[in-house]
Design a protein around this motif. Sequence first.
Motif, PDB file in Angstrom:
ATOM      1  N   LEU A   1     -90.486 118.428   2.684  1.00  0.00           N
ATOM      2  CA  LEU A   1     -89.293 118.873   3.375  1.00  0.00           C
ATOM      3  C   LEU A   1     -90.045 120.036   3.334  1.00  0.00           C
ATOM      4  CD1 LEU A   1     -86.817 118.651   4.751  1.00  0.00           C
ATOM      5  CD2 LEU A   1     -86.065 119.159   2.431  1.00  0.00           C
ATOM      6  N   ALA A   2     -89.869 121.160   2.563  1.00  0.00           N
ATOM      7  CA  ALA A   2     -90.746 122.271   3.097  1.00  0.00           C
ATOM      8  C   ALA A   2     -91.907 123.107   3.886  1.00  0.00           C
ATOM      9  CB  ALA A   2     -90.679 123.472   1.784  1.00  0.00           C
ATOM     10  N   ALA A   3     -92.186 121.423   4.061  1.00  0.00           N
ATOM     11  CA  ALA A   3     -93.685 121.835   4.756  1.00  0.00           C
ATOM     12  C   ALA A   3     -93.645 121.274   5.985  1.00  0.00           C
ATOM     13  CB  ALA A   3     -95.194 120.279   4.620  1.00  0.00           C
ATOM     14  N   ARG A   4     -92.160 120.513   6.410  1.00  0.00           N
ATOM     15  CA  ARG A   4     -91.899 120.055   7.972  1.00  0.00           C
ATOM     16  C   ARG A   4     -91.069 121.063   8.430  1.00  0.00           C
ATOM     17  NH1 ARG A   4     -86.340 118.552   7.998  1.00  0.00           N
ATOM     18  NH2 ARG A   4     -86.248 120.476   9.053  1.00  0.00           N
ATOM     19  N   ARG A   5     -90.580 122.482   7.020  1.00  0.00           N
ATOM     20  CA  ARG A   5     -89.525 123.164   8.025  1.00  0.00           C
ATOM     21  C   ARG A   5     -90.468 124.307   8.570  1.00  0.00           C
ATOM     22  NH1 ARG A   5     -84.551 124.278   6.507  1.00  0.00           N
ATOM     23  NH2 ARG A   5     -84.540 126.570   6.060  1.00  0.00           N
ATOM     24  N   LEU A   6     -91.819 124.627   7.902  1.00  0.00           N
ATOM     25  CA  LEU A   6     -93.048 124.847   8.176  1.00  0.00           C
ATOM     26  C   LEU A   6     -93.068 124.907   8.944  1.00  0.00           C
ATOM     27  CD1 LEU A   6     -94.175 126.065   4.490  1.00  0.00           C
ATOM     28  CD2 LEU A   6     -93.300 127.864   5.784  1.00  0.00           C
ATOM     29  N   VAL A   7     -93.815 123.768   9.403  1.00  0.00           N
ATOM     30  CA  VAL A   7     -94.061 123.512  10.474  1.00  0.00           C
ATOM     31  C   VAL A   7     -93.364 123.510  11.992  1.00  0.00           C
ATOM     32  CG1 VAL A   7     -95.291 121.664  11.886  1.00  0.00           C
ATOM     33  CG2 VAL A   7     -96.260 122.715  10.132  1.00  0.00           C
ATOM     34  N   GLU A   8     -92.375 123.579  11.640  1.00  0.00           N
ATOM     35  CA  GLU A   8     -91.176 124.068  12.351  1.00  0.00           C
ATOM     36  C   GLU A   8     -91.240 125.364  13.296  1.00  0.00           C
ATOM     37  OE1 GLU A   8     -87.055 120.846  12.400  1.00  0.00           O
ATOM     38  OE2 GLU A   8     -87.827 122.413  10.495  1.00  0.00           O
ATOM     39  N   GLN A   9     -91.210 126.098  12.499  1.00  0.00           N
ATOM     40  CA  GLN A   9     -91.462 127.738  12.369  1.00  0.00           C
ATOM     41  C   GLN A   9     -93.019 127.946  12.805  1.00  0.00           C
ATOM     42  OE1 GLN A   9     -89.217 129.955  11.989  1.00  0.00           O
ATOM     43  NE2 GLN A   9     -87.818 128.206  11.408  1.00  0.00           N
ATOM     44  N   GLY A  10     -93.755 127.085  12.860  1.00  0.00           N
ATOM     45  CA  GLY A  10     -94.925 127.613  13.724  1.00  0.00           C
ATOM     46  C   GLY A  10     -95.735 128.143  12.264  1.00  0.00           C
ATOM     47  N   VAL A  11     -95.672 127.610  11.137  1.00  0.00           N
ATOM     48  CA  VAL A  11     -96.788 127.349  10.704  1.00  0.00           C
ATOM     49  C   VAL A  11     -98.120 126.560  10.901  1.00  0.00           C
ATOM     50  CG1 VAL A  11     -97.848 127.155   8.114  1.00  0.00           C
ATOM     51  CG2 VAL A  11     -94.904 128.757   8.673  1.00  0.00           C
ATOM     52  N   PRO A  12     -99.205 126.911  10.964  1.00  0.00           N
ATOM     53  CA  PRO A  12    -100.536 125.906  12.037  1.00  0.00           C
ATOM     54  C   PRO A  12    -100.839 124.940  10.112  1.00  0.00           C
ATOM     55  CG  PRO A  12    -101.201 128.372  11.697  1.00  0.00           C
ATOM     56  CD  PRO A  12    -100.093 128.708  11.348  1.00  0.00           C
ATOM     57  N   TYR A  13    -101.115 126.139   9.044  1.00  0.00           N
ATOM     58  CA  TYR A  13    -101.634 125.075   8.168  1.00  0.00           C
ATOM     59  C   TYR A  13    -100.613 124.894   6.863  1.00  0.00           C
ATOM     60  CZ  TYR A  13    -105.420 122.136   6.546  1.00  0.00           C
ATOM     61  OH  TYR A  13    -105.895 121.757   4.840  1.00  0.00           O
ATOM     62  N   VAL A  14    -100.263 124.054   6.323  1.00  0.00           N
ATOM     63  CA  VAL A  14     -99.797 123.925   4.895  1.00  0.00           C
ATOM     64  C   VAL A  14    -100.731 122.653   4.035  1.00  0.00           C
ATOM     65  CG1 VAL A  14     -97.653 123.223   3.424  1.00  0.00           C
ATOM     66  CG2 VAL A  14     -97.331 124.528   5.745  1.00  0.00           C
ATOM     67  N   THR A  15    -100.849 122.829   3.139  1.00  0.00           N
ATOM     68  CA  THR A  15    -101.331 122.236   1.743  1.00  0.00           C
ATOM     69  C   THR A  15    -100.495 122.158   0.803  1.00  0.00           C
ATOM     70  OG1 THR A  15    -104.105 123.252   2.059  1.00  0.00           O
ATOM     71  CG2 THR A  15    -103.266 121.796   0.361  1.00  0.00           C
ATOM     72  N   ILE A  16    -100.019 120.268   0.521  1.00  0.00           N
ATOM     73  CA  ILE A  16     -98.975 120.416  -0.099  1.00  0.00           C
ATOM     74  C   ILE A  16    -100.226 119.955  -2.067  1.00  0.00           C
ATOM     75  CG2 ILE A  16     -97.485 118.364  -0.738  1.00  0.00           C
ATOM     76  CD1 ILE A  16     -96.777 118.816   1.733  1.00  0.00           C
ATOM     77  N   ASN A  17    -100.053 120.842  -2.682  1.00  0.00           N
ATOM     78  CA  ASN A  17    -101.176 120.589  -3.705  1.00  0.00           C
ATOM     79  C   ASN A  17    -100.421 119.100  -4.799  1.00  0.00           C
ATOM     80  OD1 ASN A  17    -103.454 120.937  -2.487  1.00  0.00           O
ATOM     81  ND2 ASN A  17    -102.730 123.092  -3.758  1.00  0.00           N
ATOM     82  N   TYR A  18    -100.093 118.203  -4.696  1.00  0.00           N
ATOM     83  CA  TYR A  18     -99.421 117.553  -5.510  1.00  0.00           C
ATOM     84  C   TYR A  18    -100.988 115.973  -6.800  1.00  0.00           C
ATOM     85  CZ  TYR A  18     -96.853 113.006  -5.757  1.00  0.00           C
ATOM     86  OH  TYR A  18     -95.455 112.117  -6.560  1.00  0.00           O
ATOM     87  N   GLN A  19    -100.240 117.068  -7.711  1.00  0.00           N
ATOM     88  CA  GLN A  19    -100.622 117.423  -8.767  1.00  0.00           C
ATOM     89  C   GLN A  19    -100.341 116.169  -9.858  1.00  0.00           C
ATOM     90  OE1 GLN A  19    -100.170 121.584 -10.503  1.00  0.00           O
ATOM     91  NE2 GLN A  19    -102.004 121.623 -10.111  1.00  0.00           N
ATOM     92  N   GLY A  20    -101.063 115.466 -10.639  1.00  0.00           N
ATOM     93  CA  GLY A  20    -100.858 114.448 -11.307  1.00  0.00           C
ATOM     94  C   GLY A  20    -101.910 113.349 -11.478  1.00  0.00           C
ATOM     95  N   TRP A  21    -103.094 113.115 -10.582  1.00  0.00           N
ATOM     96  CA  TRP A  21    -103.419 112.131 -10.378  1.00  0.00           C
ATOM     97  C   TRP A  21    -105.150 111.554 -10.594  1.00  0.00           C
ATOM     98  CZ3 TRP A  21    -101.015 108.247  -6.936  1.00  0.00           C
ATOM     99  CH2 TRP A  21     -99.979 108.984  -7.140  1.00  0.00           C
TER     100      TRP A  21
END
Lengths: 672, 452
Positions: B285-305
């Motif tokens: 959700l935070a990533a969607r909001r960041l992209v909406e604000q014009g942030v060009p690159y967002v990484t979600i580091n999803y740990q535990g795999w």
Amino acid sequence: MSARRAPLRTSGALGIALLAAALAHAPAARAQNRNPSVSYIYPAGGRRGTTFRMVVGGRQLPDRAEPVFSGTGLTARVVAARNPPRQDQQDALSAELRELGRRKEVSLRRKDRGRGEADDWSETDEARLQDLIELMAMLARSREAPAFAERLELEVTIAPDAPPGRRDFRLVSPGGISAPQIFEVGELPEIAEPPLTAAAVMSTVGGQRAGPWRRFLSLPKSEREAPLPAVVNGQIGPGERDPWRLDLRAGQRLVVVVAARELRPYIADAVPGWCDTVISLYDPEDRPVAAADSWRFHPDPVLYYEARRDGPHTLEIRDCIYRGREDFVYRMTVGELPFVTDWRPLGARAGATTRLELAGWNLDKTVIPLTADLARGIHALPPALLGAYAAAPLRFAVDDLPEIAEPNSRGRRPPTVTLPAIVNGRVESPGESDVYAFSGIAGQRIVAEIYARRLGSPLDSRLELLDAADAVLAANDDHPDRGAGLVTHHADARLEATLPKDGEYRVRVSDAQDRGGETFAYRLRVSEPRPDFELRIVPSGVALRRGATATVTAHALRRDGFAGDIDLALVEAQGFELSGARIPAGKDEAKITIRAGRDAPPGPTELRFRGEAEIGGLRVTRPALPAEDQEQAFLWRFVVPFETFVAHVPRGPPATPPGARPAAAGAAPARP
Amino acid sequence: MDEPKNFPPEAGLTRRDFLRVGALGATAWLAGRFGAPLAFAAPPPAARPAGKARAVIQIWMWGGPCHLDTFDPKPEAGNDYAGPFTNPIATKADGMRINELLPLLAQQADKFSVIRGMTHGINGHETAAYIVQTGRPPGGRVVFPCIGAVVNRFFGYDAGYTGLIPPYIVLTQPQGRFSEAGFLGLRYKPFATGGNPADARFAVEGIVLPGLDDRRQRARRALLGAVNTLRDALPDDPRIAAADAARDQAYELILGDGGKVFDLAQEPEAVRERYGKNRFGQSCLAARRLVEQGVPYVTINYQGWDTHKQHFQAMRRMLPEMDRGFSALLEDLAQRGLLDSTVVWWSGEFGRTPKVQWEAPWNGGRNHYGKAFCAVLAGGGFRGGRVVGATDARGEEAVERPVYPCDVLGSIYAQLGIDPDGPLPNPQGLDVRVTPGPEEKVKSGGRLTELT
């Protein structure tokens, strides 16, 4: 009980091929097999002439499991089993623990008030409380480390005349056979701290994991004074530093030799991929006076210390990065003991008598006459022969080529060597290189190979083949040898080349790290290719009912380009036969099938394998060593030899009625 | 307390006091952005690339998810390979079936495509993470920047980015030196938020302090202004001016509208539930909001795999969580008309061994497996609903159309309008391309033309 050795008989012919393919791939049923899985044994050794308790930790350890030691003189039986409580027992046990905890709390408060009130907290209550804590801790521990969940307690008896040295330990059960663990029969007094409990493991790492019962946990106080000399046994729990008190006298020359990695060469789910211990010695004023974290390239530390004071010193052992787990088992030999640091020569010609010169600490004998009445290969010299301890079994090379002892390689011209030959040399000072000359003819194929690291030398050899004008024709730094299963840095060099023309050539030996010294010894073989092979059988044990089959992999370690067929056979094996027992030309491994006939003896039987091939027009036979394929630190794999191969035939009806077509039913799937 | 050497002795304040200005993290980062005295001069702003896509959301499956248990099921291979997952489900896309614990993603299958023939053959976490995110094999003479840093170079400040939020964001923990800016330099490092977006208050490092509300933050700022005698003593020093500007920016981020993008409480509860009230879901959700604000690159580091042990228990726990967050992100981006301009890239550093390790000490685990694994691409002009490549019957080898990391990265760059074969501008003056050229002899299976 010891495994029954098969009676002496000429080996049977190869059997007809069976449905080996059906067994190579496990059937569609749940592949989790019923073989007992042993993660550790503690203590991992004992003194001959004694009886003592030993813990076996692992999974799927049934009460009816039978312990099996290789060799003679050892017997054992299961006296107790300890498993984590079942899921349906958990609530009742939790409730009981809470109630006991409450009562203990009341009792403690009563004591604090100190008014001499009557106390209803008994020793029985206390024992039950500690028991419950352990059960709940075992449950929690089994979830995070199922490999250590279950425990069997054994009573082990070692006969007074049992030969000292290394043995394989296995468990067999109706479900199958476990992978082997290393057990050592020793001659010194032994002392062991109490086995690591689940409660101790859960309480040493942070407070959060310990649960509310932590404050009631009382760990047994262990006697930690070690008499000298002795073998000290322990397990390293998480974050633990095990202190041992040694009463020393000034002038005593103390030697401490740790066996931890040696007992368990590779651990798959740990980094470093073994128990990597360090030891420290403190004087009576608690000042550090000596420490060791390894011995040359052996991860197990060795310490030598001349005591300056009388009094109680503390010897502390821990993992290098403070890890700890149930399978971090160590044996520490301490005392004013003879210890060999170096020896020469590193090998000899088969049949020749040599003077083995030893250097080290507290040595009685420094020269041992040795007749190398052994087959070509690398052999471990028993400590009894040396009359001294060593960091690892002393490895001695036996070959059948002419030997040249320590030629003077510092003259103006390099010494000339007539091929084929084995040159015994040493890189005596840092940066030095040794050069040997020989004459060759055009088209001649030459192999130059160093045996050094594989014989315990710290040399990290580099080999170059030069022509008369000093141009480098071939060079090598490290050459892997899968046969050296305990070597993690394949430092021994080997090169092979075809000589372009008649003339003089040179071989240059140096240390790749530019080091050198008295201890940087090597054996250099220069010869034409000498095709040969070694064999390993993996795994080193199988379980199969009468009439059923099991599959093992035979690995061929081909030397100097030997590419022919290798036929495998059992040596004197009544009741067992092989099929598919050939490693075809050009291949390095093959799956072979062992079948237990109707007359196969029940229980564990030691089997021996050998391989036969034609090399240069002669039939050559070589033994096949039983081995395990072990994983180190999530990544590397090694083939590690063990003492014996055991085929276990569980008691019970045979797998198929006599005369019927053999089926896959009853065959045990691949072992852990 | 050391005397700071840069300032005249009569200044009286130490460097330590000076640095205790407001939010240290944001200030230090912003100071780097404005170029402290030692940094190179920033290049003049270049035009932003004009491709179909303007942003990337990278879901980094840290540890390496098993391809068999996600998007490349092999139930026919039996229990030793598939474990308990024997009933994969069909999806909205023809011919694509995925793990049975991913029903929400199955309904979004028209939006994403699966690449089943990923391969690089590396089984170490860090080196595999490096090749997947840089396209280059490890061990060379230079350390290459990861795709986030490259996009930062082309879409960030050097291209005239004026947003207050840094152009390269990591939610929430950074991967460290194996996924960073390489030879591009510190300027292109990501900004890692820290904190947990599922918390009542998403404490973003240096911007939102836990336990410190806006009123107290303003009070601190006012106090600082009152005691900032250094500025008064050296009114003309350009370094002080730069630090002042940086601090003002930082406070703008903290107290102004800039930081509001991280305030997930602004979203309706139903939306937060749809993503899943957990770290991963709220990060999406935070990533969607960041992209909406014009942030060009967002990484979600999803740990535990990295499930060497208790693998199937972990899958039962984590696959539904992943299903919920990932599907919500796709659905939400589409509904807001952002999917076409936002590449969503799901991948780990490798897969996991198709053959289950039943034996001790794993007792039902899977080891690292770089020989074959899968990735997912969506949005940014990539076609959805397709399967590219295939592995064999057990998932052990890429047998059809193998895809290498540089192929995926090159395809993403192309969608962004960055020429993958063009030069990568860099402060070291190195003559390198954005993705490896033929002279580097890096294995390639070709760009993903099947999806464009």
